[in-house]
Design an enzyme around this catalytic site. Structure first.
Site, mmCIF file in Angstrom:
data_model
loop_
_atom_site.group_PDB
_atom_site.id
_atom_site.type_symbol
_atom_site.label_atom_id
_atom_site.label_comp_id
_atom_site.label_asym_id
_atom_site.label_seq_id
_atom_site.Cartn_x
_atom_site.Cartn_y
_atom_site.Cartn_z
ATOM 1 N N ARG A 104 80.189 17.353 8.631
ATOM 2 C CA ARG A 104 79.896 18.382 7.626
ATOM 3 C C ARG A 104 80.753 18.138 6.403
ATOM 4 O O ARG A 104 81.938 17.819 6.528
ATOM 5 C CB ARG A 104 80.261 19.780 8.151
ATOM 6 C CG ARG A 104 79.484 20.193 9.347
ATOM 7 C CD ARG A 104 78.537 21.355 8.991
ATOM 8 N NE ARG A 104 77.589 21.566 10.059
ATOM 9 C CZ ARG A 104 76.433 20.921 10.163
ATOM 10 N NH1 ARG A 104 76.073 20.044 9.287
ATOM 11 N NH2 ARG A 104 75.599 21.150 11.174
ATOM 12 N N LYS A 145 66.966 17.650 2.138
ATOM 13 C CA LYS A 145 66.490 16.803 3.235
ATOM 14 C C LYS A 145 64.987 16.533 3.101
ATOM 15 O O LYS A 145 64.187 17.455 3.002
ATOM 16 C CB LYS A 145 66.806 17.506 4.568
ATOM 17 C CG LYS A 145 66.370 16.733 5.793
ATOM 18 C CD LYS A 145 67.089 17.214 7.045
ATOM 19 C CE LYS A 145 66.430 16.686 8.300
ATOM 20 N NZ LYS A 145 67.221 16.886 9.503
ATOM 21 N N ARG A 196 66.475 17.493 15.956
ATOM 22 C CA ARG A 196 67.680 17.132 16.692
ATOM 23 C C ARG A 196 68.418 18.391 17.120
ATOM 24 O O ARG A 196 68.226 19.453 16.562
ATOM 25 C CB ARG A 196 68.583 16.252 15.818
ATOM 26 C CG ARG A 196 68.002 14.867 15.594
ATOM 27 C CD ARG A 196 68.869 14.012 14.697
ATOM 28 N NE ARG A 196 70.183 13.812 15.258
ATOM 29 C CZ ARG A 196 71.316 14.155 14.639
ATOM 30 N NH1 ARG A 196 71.290 14.692 13.453
ATOM 31 N NH2 ARG A 196 72.470 13.938 15.227
HETATM 32 C C1 BTN Z 1 65.703 16.144 12.740
HETATM 33 O O1 BTN Z 1 66.085 17.176 13.316
HETATM 34 O O2 BTN Z 1 66.145 15.834 11.634
HETATM 35 C C2 BTN Z 1 64.691 15.245 13.405
HETATM 36 C C3 BTN Z 1 63.305 15.724 13.144
HETATM 37 C C4 BTN Z 1 62.226 14.870 13.788
HETATM 38 C C5 BTN Z 1 60.858 15.472 13.612
HETATM 39 C C6 BTN Z 1 59.782 14.556 14.114
HETATM 40 S S1 BTN Z 1 58.175 15.068 13.616
HETATM 41 C C7 BTN Z 1 57.476 13.868 14.658
HETATM 42 C C8 BTN Z 1 58.282 13.875 15.928
HETATM 43 N N1 BTN Z 1 57.781 14.873 16.855
HETATM 44 C C9 BTN Z 1 58.683 15.833 17.064
HETATM 45 O O3 BTN Z 1 58.498 16.806 17.823
HETATM 46 N N2 BTN Z 1 59.786 15.590 16.360
HETATM 47 C C10 BTN Z 1 59.694 14.363 15.610
#
Ligand code: BTN
Length: 321
Positions: free
Chosen positions: A318, A185, A120
């Site tokens: 936060r 996380k 994100r």
């Molecule tokens: C976050 O930032 O918390 C979200 C992470 C999401 C990662 C997943 S892995 C599968 C899918 N492909 C990506 O490029 N991102 C999501």
């Protein structure tokens, strides 16, 4: 990965001669040795036993399409188009390509590693080979963009349900949709709006990343956890995890499309890691105590001026130091 078939043969943990491996793979013994070396370079623990052959010392958790399909609910199996890849840039990008290529059914992509995994807020998502789960699904909703209010949170509930059914405990959700364990996380969900196809029909790509076997993550700048690390007494095969997550996402999104967000409020709130914490939002201009979510999925802060809803997906919360 060329060595995938080799690892499949070694997966039983027995000693296999170079000759038998060469025969089964249809390559020369030198090619077998090269594949063994490559697999060892990418972290596989393979012993070369003089005069006898090769033996896998610690198990590898290979992705296997037929095992994933086997774990799917019957109606899910017939509704999706599953693509299991060795390596992609991002499984979200791959789902978009599947959609554009005209594939029918819900496109689902799982990859052993990602070379440009996305998180994100434009961040990168560390996606080392063989260690974690990288899964994306292309979902279509009717009713315009407003239908999507709360979708991220619904997905968090679905992922938590799946993990708990498989034996994980103390799964927490950090608004809007990070998956947490007490140690940090565990995973994240990236929801990318693809656009409105025709009036009222919206396409969304949902990407889920879960830390499964990862034991080291030098590039990650926040406390993190993995399923293996947190629950070492049980096995966490990625194929079973993948099937459960796909089933769960199909399940909660169907319920969400029929019934809306309200029924997800309580299960989300039961896992809220912000509840009762002093929080800051809107770049520090708003401070209050975490008080759960409203019926639209906004996060509620109890401030001196009353309860203020913070819009889903708008800003991050936060915990104050
Ligand atoms: C976050 O930032 O918390 C979200 C992470 C999401 C990662 C997943 S892995 C599968 C899918 N492909 C990506 O490029 N991102 C999501």
């Amino acid at each position: 990965m060329k060595s995938k078939a080799l690892l499949n043969l070694l997966r039983d943990g027995e000693v296999h001669s170079g000759e038998s491996l060469a025969e089964q793979l249809g390559v020369s013994r030198t090619a077998v040795w090269k594949q063994v070396r490559k697999a060892m370079e990418s972290g596989c623990d393979i012993a070369t036993i003089r005069g006898r052959g090769y033996k896998l010392l610690s198990p590898v958790d290979l992705l296997d399409e037929s095992e994933i399909v086997h774990g799917l609910d019957a109606q899910v199996r017939s509704a999706i188009h599953l693509s299991v890849q060795d390596e992609v840039d991002s499984t979200n990008a791959e789902v978009l390509r599947l959609w554009r290529s005209g594939s029918t059914g819900v496109p689902v992509c799982i990859a052993d590693c990602q070379t440009a995994g996305r998180g994100r807020r434009g961040r990168a998502w560390q996606s080392p080979r063989g260690e974690n789960l990288y899964l994306s699904m292309g979902l279509t909703f009717h009713g315009g963009f407003s239908v999507l209010d709360g979708l991220s949170l619904v997905l968090g509930v679905g992922v938590a349900n799946a993990l708990e059914t498989l034996g994980a405990r103390d799964i927490g959700l950090k608004w809007p949709n990070d998956i947490f364990l007490p140690g940090g996380k565990l995973g994240g969900i990236l929801v990318e709006l693809q656009g409105e196809l025709q009036e009222g029909i919206v396409q969304v790509i949902v990407g889920i990343g879960i830390n499964v076997h990862m034991a080291q993550a030098p590039g990650v700048d926040q406390p993190w956890a993995s399923l293996d690390g947190a629950f070492p007494d049980q096995a966490w095969p990625r194929n079973r995890l993948a099937s459960s997550l796909i089933n769960a996402v199909m399940d909660v999104t169907a319920l969400f499309a029929d019934e809306g967000f309200k029924i997800f409020r309580a299960p989300w709130q039961a896992r809220d890691i912000f509840e009762g914490q002093l929080l800051r939002a809107r770049e520090g201009t708003l401070e209050g105590i975490g008080a759960g979510i409203d019926d639209a999925g906004n996060y509620l802060l109890k401030t001196n001026e009353g309860t203020v809803p913070v819009r889903a997906g708008e800003i991050s919360l936060r915990v104050t130091a």
